[in-house]
Design an enzyme around this catalytic site. Structure first.
Site, PDB file in Angstrom:
ATOM      1  N   GLY A  50      -2.491   6.948 -15.607  1.00 19.77           N
ATOM      2  CA  GLY A  50      -2.750   5.522 -15.807  1.00 19.77           C
ATOM      3  C   GLY A  50      -3.449   4.870 -14.624  1.00 19.77           C
ATOM      4  N   ALA A  51      -3.694   3.568 -14.755  1.00 20.89           N
ATOM      5  CA  ALA A  51      -4.394   2.819 -13.700  1.00 20.89           C
ATOM      6  C   ALA A  51      -3.613   2.889 -12.389  1.00 20.89           C
ATOM      7  CB  ALA A  51      -4.577   1.366 -14.135  1.00 20.89           C
ATOM      8  N   CYS A 172       3.323  -7.652  -9.522  1.00 18.30           N
ATOM      9  CA  CYS A 172       2.112  -7.719  -8.684  1.00 18.30           C
ATOM     10  C   CYS A 172       1.798  -9.143  -8.210  1.00 18.30           C
ATOM     11  CB  CYS A 172       0.930  -7.122  -9.425  1.00 18.30           C
ATOM     12  SG  CYS A 172       0.751  -7.692 -11.114  1.00 18.30           S
ATOM     13  N   SER A 202      -7.160  -5.427 -15.002  1.00 19.37           N
ATOM     14  CA  SER A 202      -6.503  -4.203 -14.529  1.00 19.37           C
ATOM     15  C   SER A 202      -4.991  -4.332 -14.512  1.00 19.37           C
ATOM     16  CB  SER A 202      -7.021  -3.838 -13.144  1.00 19.37           C
ATOM     17  OG  SER A 202      -6.920  -4.950 -12.290  1.00 19.37           O
ATOM     18  N   GLY A 203      -4.495  -5.566 -14.433  1.00 24.55           N
ATOM     19  CA  GLY A 203      -3.057  -5.785 -14.452  1.00 24.55           C
ATOM     20  C   GLY A 203      -2.438  -5.345 -15.765  1.00 24.55           C
ATOM     21  N   HIS A 285      -6.132  -9.910  -8.496  1.00 29.85           N
ATOM     22  CA  HIS A 285      -5.627 -11.222  -8.922  1.00 29.85           C
ATOM     23  C   HIS A 285      -5.945 -12.285  -7.869  1.00 29.85           C
ATOM     24  CE1 HIS A 285      -3.644  -9.165 -12.057  1.00 29.85           C
ATOM     25  NE2 HIS A 285      -2.382  -9.252 -11.688  1.00 29.85           N
TER      26      HIS A 285
END
Ligand SMILES: NC(=O)c1ccc[n+]([C@@H]2O[C@H](COP(=O)([O-])OP(=O)(O)OC[C@H]3O[C@@H](n4cnc5c(N)ncnc54)[C@H](OP(=O)(O)O)[C@@H]3O)[C@@H](O)[C@H]2O)c1
Length: 377
Positions: A50-51, A172, A202-203, A285
């Site tokens: 995953g990312a 995050c 992307s979050g 962010h």
């Protein structure tokens, strides 16, 4: 820097392996020698495809994290795929109940339900789990840690005792906000904080990044956008965060900022309110943070405090109108702070407005978790 972890048979990873400006890069050979060590801990990365999982590998490599072995774990879908990490070939394994035999530290980023199911199984095997999901963050007794802010919260957790443990990585947006707010809080005590976020694709993981790219192309070509991830057009738009909305009207992401701040600062009285918004930014962010203090703190002192804060850079050039942007912090370790100004709606020096940007896959997830693991060494 070339990708350090490369999955074969995977069509497209929309996020590049990241680089950092804070640690000077070393020749690759030197990095490999330092990382693979007989006396290092054995690691497992859960959700490695995953990312966040891919970023774990970049961060481990960039920081020369010592390890004697590393297991690449993901779902059944990825089992059998090959992955190159630090010039060695690894086969991705399906996460199973026996995956944690002999594993000292497991970095989890496969979603809350996987953490809830497999986190306790790993702990039972004596593994120290650093979990990126929200599954255990608010559980009493589970440390919720930002290493620059509250390393003392995990004081009792040690490697080599044979005893497993859970440590939670905060949300995050909370990490990015508190990296900047905490040094000011230590100086003047924050009594109220108002946060407005501008959160990147992307979050929401690798699939959300792919869909933003696809939608952008589709809209420019005059086609109807594919809306599988968020159920609405994301490209050239913004909307309230996709987390479920609760009975008090806040969404879950907003309430994470409220509750996690209180736990991390060990202050049940601090007043926090938040509005979380998704913006069509690929990575990193941004957050507008308004602070109200118990004690006075002027602009210049605040700037000096932030300039000296670990993991923080100040970008605050009023003459050039140059302040932090998501693009500037993408793939970087440090959280950037700017727009540092006295809040004119409050009397005296009891209020400040700041604007913060941070790479939430990096400091908001993988880097923070690896820093936690470093505290165990
Ligand atoms: N993205 C961020 O900025 C960020 C920040 C902080 C925290 N987090 C948290 O980190 C977690 C992962 O986020 P992400 O953005 O990396 O998501 P992602 O890109 O969608 O990756 C999800 C990972 O979980 C694995 N997975 C899914 N189902 C599984 C199963 N049944 N067993 C084992 N592995 C499974 C996937 O493996 P396959 O490839 O095999 O499906 C993939 O490796 C989430 O809890 C998220 O809330 C993310």
């Amino acid at each position: 820097m070339a990708a350090l972890a490369r999955i074969t048979h995977k069509a497209h990873l929309p996020f590049p392996a990241s680089t950092t400006t804070t640690t000077p890069s070393k020749p690759r050979a030197a990095r490999i020698c330092m990382s693979l060590q007989e006396n290092g801990p054995s690691l497992a990365v859960v959700g490695v495809t995953g990312a966040v999982g891919q970023e774990f590998l970049s961060v481990l490599s960039d920081r020369d994290f010592p390890y004697r072995s590393i297991k690449m774990l993901a779902s059944k879908r990825s089992a059998g795929k090959h992955m190159t990490f630090q010039d060695r070939d690894y086969v991705v394994e399906e996460l199973k109940v026996d995956s944690f035999e002999g594993v000292d530290i497991a970095l989890f980023s496969a979603g809350g339900s996987i953490s809830k199911e497999f986190g306790p199984i790993a702990v039972e095997k004596g593994t120290i789990v650093v979990d990126n999901s929200s599954a255990f963050r608010m559980v009493e007794g589970v440390p919720l840690v930002i290493p620059e802010v509250n390393p003392e919260a995990m004081e009792g957790v040690r490697l080599g005792t044979g005893k497993g443990a859970l440590i939670a990585n905060p949300n995050c947006s909370t990490i990015i906000c508190l990296m900047a707010a905490t040094p000011l809080h230590r100086s003047a005590k924050v009594i109220r904080m108002v946060v407005s976020t501008y959160q990147a694709a992307s979050g929401a993981g690798a699939a959300a990044m792919e869909e933003l790219e696809l939608q952008t192309r589709e809209v420019l070509e005059g086609k109807p956008p594919t809306c599988k991830i968020f159920g609405q057009q994301y490209a050239f738009n913004l909307f309230s965060h996709n987390a479920p909305v609760l009975s008090n009207g806040y969404n879950e992401e907003e309430m994470k900022l409220v509750k996690e701040t209180r736990k991390i600062w060990n202050d049940s009285n601090v007043k926090v309110t938040a509005t979380c918004i998704r913006v069509p930014v690929m990575r990193a962010h941004a957050e507008s943070v308004n602070l109200q203090f118990e004690n006075p703190l002027d602009e210049e002192t605040a700037k000096d405090i932030l300039k000296n804060a670990p993991g923080v850079v100040v970008i605050d050039d009023r003459a050039a109108n140059h302040f932090p942007t998501p693009l500037e912090v993408s793939n970087k370790d440090d959280v950037a702070v700017g727009r540092i100004r006295r809040d004119v709606s409050q009397d005296g020096n009891y209020g400040l407005d700041i604007f913060v940007c941070g790479d939430q896959i990096r400091k908001g997830a993988a880097l923070n978790a690896v820093q936690i693991a470093e505290l165990l060494l």
